[in-house]
Design a protein around this motif. Structure first.
Motif, PDB file in Angstrom:
ATOM      1  N   SER A 121     -12.039   0.027  20.702  1.00  0.00           N
ATOM      2  CA  SER A 121     -13.108   1.143  20.977  1.00  0.00           C
ATOM      3  C   SER A 121     -14.257   0.703  20.312  1.00  0.00           C
ATOM      4  O   SER A 121     -15.254   0.981  21.021  1.00  0.00           O
ATOM      5  N   VAL A 143      -8.659   8.362  27.701  1.00  0.00           N
ATOM      6  CA  VAL A 143      -9.005   9.183  26.611  1.00  0.00           C
ATOM      7  C   VAL A 143     -10.412   8.970  26.243  1.00  0.00           C
ATOM      8  O   VAL A 143     -10.748   7.534  26.165  1.00  0.00           O
ATOM      9  N   LYS A 144     -10.891   9.951  25.919  1.00  0.00           N
ATOM     10  CA  LYS A 144     -12.552   9.568  25.518  1.00  0.00           C
ATOM     11  C   LYS A 144     -12.612   8.744  24.306  1.00  0.00           C
ATOM     12  O   LYS A 144     -11.921   8.840  23.281  1.00  0.00           O
ATOM     13  N   GLU A 145     -13.783   7.979  23.984  1.00  0.00           N
ATOM     14  CA  GLU A 145     -13.918   6.962  23.085  1.00  0.00           C
ATOM     15  C   GLU A 145     -14.205   7.729  21.828  1.00  0.00           C
ATOM     16  O   GLU A 145     -13.240   7.349  20.954  1.00  0.00           O
ATOM     17  N   ARG A 146     -14.769   8.980  21.871  1.00  0.00           N
ATOM     18  CA  ARG A 146     -14.673   9.699  20.563  1.00  0.00           C
ATOM     19  C   ARG A 146     -13.645  10.163  19.922  1.00  0.00           C
ATOM     20  O   ARG A 146     -13.420  10.341  18.580  1.00  0.00           O
ATOM     21  N   LEU A 147     -12.689  10.483  20.871  1.00  0.00           N
ATOM     22  CA  LEU A 147     -11.402  11.143  20.466  1.00  0.00           C
ATOM     23  C   LEU A 147     -10.616   9.828  19.797  1.00  0.00           C
ATOM     24  O   LEU A 147      -9.721   9.978  18.806  1.00  0.00           O
ATOM     25  N   ARG A 148     -10.515   8.844  20.400  1.00  0.00           N
ATOM     26  CA  ARG A 148      -9.699   7.649  20.208  1.00  0.00           C
ATOM     27  C   ARG A 148     -10.265   7.200  18.522  1.00  0.00           C
ATOM     28  O   ARG A 148      -9.329   6.998  17.889  1.00  0.00           O
ATOM     29  N   ALA A 197     -12.108   8.966  16.349  1.00  0.00           N
ATOM     30  CA  ALA A 197     -11.758   9.929  15.287  1.00  0.00           C
ATOM     31  C   ALA A 197     -10.348   9.976  14.878  1.00  0.00           C
ATOM     32  O   ALA A 197      -9.850  10.252  13.968  1.00  0.00           O
ATOM     33  N   PHE A 198      -9.500  10.351  15.907  1.00  0.00           N
ATOM     34  CA  PHE A 198      -8.104  10.204  15.596  1.00  0.00           C
ATOM     35  C   PHE A 198      -7.466   9.112  15.104  1.00  0.00           C
ATOM     36  O   PHE A 198      -6.613   9.134  14.054  1.00  0.00           O
ATOM     37  N   CYS A 218      -3.182   2.169  14.839  1.00  0.00           N
ATOM     38  CA  CYS A 218      -4.424   2.979  14.970  1.00  0.00           C
ATOM     39  C   CYS A 218      -5.705   1.738  14.559  1.00  0.00           C
ATOM     40  O   CYS A 218      -6.803   1.945  15.391  1.00  0.00           O
TER      41      CYS A 218
END
Length: 456
Positions: A146, A92-97, A99-100, A139
């Motif tokens: 991350s 999973v891309k770092e930005r997605l991890r 932000a989510f 989370c």
């Protein structure tokens, strides 16, 4: 050319990147600290009015053991998802991890704030709160892992800023609680204002993270790793290297060996196994586990139960736990974490170091015999000043010795094994937190009976 850019990185104008990284560090530990500092609010909500067994009117308080369960259900997902994140980063891309994780934490804090205004049965409220704590720390673990990876791309000074932000998260939560108490807006309004604060802080953290790649200084370091990989690939291809030619003692391989590139590739393959690295740092790993196990065993489950000896002073009673437990702990812990930059004693080779770590166990009985009402144990230290002294020494030693452990461990291995050593130390740190949270259950039962009755 990339090499030219590398020699002349852009300036961090107005220290904008430094401020953002500090805020990111603050945001990673806000969830844990806001739930731990709100101990009085949650324990108050879990007090259930009822009629006693002999038919007289009174209040029967079921011992939900909020502080112990909160600590355990915070550390278990932290332990599990810190490990899981090492696999997620490839999928999973770092930005997605990031932000989510931040968006989920925001909505869970909004839920917690909304529940302040909702009347619920204690059992239901306890279940919802524990589920919220589990998912919010799940989370938080992904977020922290991350962001550590992102901050690692910047110069070392920025890692220090990130850690400083984390160190101030507890103080931030404690001051927010103190401000809400001093506002005198009423218990419900105080709690609502308190939980709205992390909602706003989480949004600010998300905004700062999204802004980071748009700053020139940040782009330089964020893109450098990818550019280096691409240039290395081009150099290898231009040198004519291929697996089939690796056994030859002449040609491109020999040229690469002379330039040092081939040696570096071999050295990267000679890293020690995880077990071999553990054998070198096992003492520091066990020490950091012991430090945090002792800390979580009594903080906050025992320390929040200590009451002021000045029972007639309503104003002091109201802020006593916030000031003497949470603010003292977080301020002195931060001072302890900062102290190794001035002095590092005992040395990593000295037997005094593990002895000092083990000596912290004495704080467990000392804090348990402070002024705790209805305790099964005899109160020996009733005065506020003694409790504050114990808390100051307890928290300072936690920050100081833990920082020494994390600083000494990388010095015991070769440079190529530092990353492995760091990962192991992080694992054992979280393991210590989980062990301490587990120990808080029997220690809590030693201090207070399972059910406490107060006649009306």
């Amino acid at each position: 050319m990339w090499n030219e850019k590398k020699q002349n990185p852009p300036a961090d104008r107005g220290q904008a990147v430094g401020i953002i990284i500090f805020i990111l560090g603050l945001g990673t530990l806000l969830p844990w600290n806001f739930f731990i500092t709100a101990s009085q609010y949650f324990n108050g909500r879990l007090t259930q009015p009822n009629v006693t067994s002999n038919g007289t009117s009174g209040v029967t308080t079921k011992n939900y053991n909020y502080d112990s369960w909160m600590a355990l259900l915070s550390q278990l997902p932290l332990l599990m998802f810190t490990l899981l994140n090492s696999f997620l980063y490839q999928l999973v891309k770092e930005r997605l991890r990031v932000a989510f994780s931040l968006i989920t934490i925001f909505f869970l804090f909004c839920l917690t704030a909304a529940l302040v205004q909702v009347e619920m049965k204690p059992d239901t409220f306890f279940s919802v709160t524990m589920a919220t704590i589990w998912f919010i720390n799940m989370c938080g673990a992904v977020l922290q892992g991350s962001l550590f990876g992102v901050v690692g791309l910047f110069p070392p000074r920025y890692s220090t800023l990130f850690m400083s932000g984390q160190g101030l998260a507890g103080t931030f939560a404690a001051v927010a609680m103190l401000c809400s108490i001093l506002s005198n807006a009423g218990a419900t309004s105080d709690a609502l204002g308190y939980f709205i604060t992390p909602c706003v802080a989480t949004l600010v953290t998300l905004f700062c993270y999204l802004l980071l790649p748009h700053l020139e200084f940040a782009r330089f370091y964020l893109n450098r790793s990818q550019c280096n990989k691409q240039e290395t690939s081009k150099e290898i291809l231009s040198a004519g290297w291929s697996p089939s030619s690796s056994s030859s003692s002449s040609g491109p391989d020999k040229d690469m060996e002379a330039s040092g590139k081939f040696i570096d590739a071999e050295e990267s393959q000679e890293r020690l196994s995880v077990f071999a690295v553990f054998k070198k740092i096992w003492l520091m790993a066990l020490c950091v586990t012991c430090i945090f196990a002792v800390t979580l065993a009594v903080f906050p489950v025992i320390t929040v139960r200590v009451k002021t000896v000045y029972e007639g002073n309503a104003a002091w009673e109201k802020v006593f736990t916030c000031v003497c437990c949470f603010i003292v702990f977080n301020v002195m812990d931060l001072a302890g974490r900062s102290a190794p930059s001035l002095v590092q004693w005992p040395s990593k080779e000295s037997l005094v170091f593990p002895a000092a770590v083990l000596s912290r166990v004495i704080f467990i009985p000392l804090l348990m015999v402070c002024n705790i009402h209805n305790s099964k144990l005899t109160v020996i230290f009733s005065h506020d000043s003694i409790f504050v002294t114990f808390m100051a020494l307890f928290s300072f030693s936690n920050g100081y010795l833990a920082s020494l452990c994390m600083a000494y461990a990388p010095q015991l291995v070769r440079s190529k094994d530092i990353e492995t050593a760091g990962s192991l130390m992080t694992f054992f740190l979280v393991l210590g937190l989980a062990v301490g949270a587990s120990l808080s259950f029997p220690l809590g039962y030693l201090v207070l009976p399972t059910d406490t009755q107060t006649a009306a």
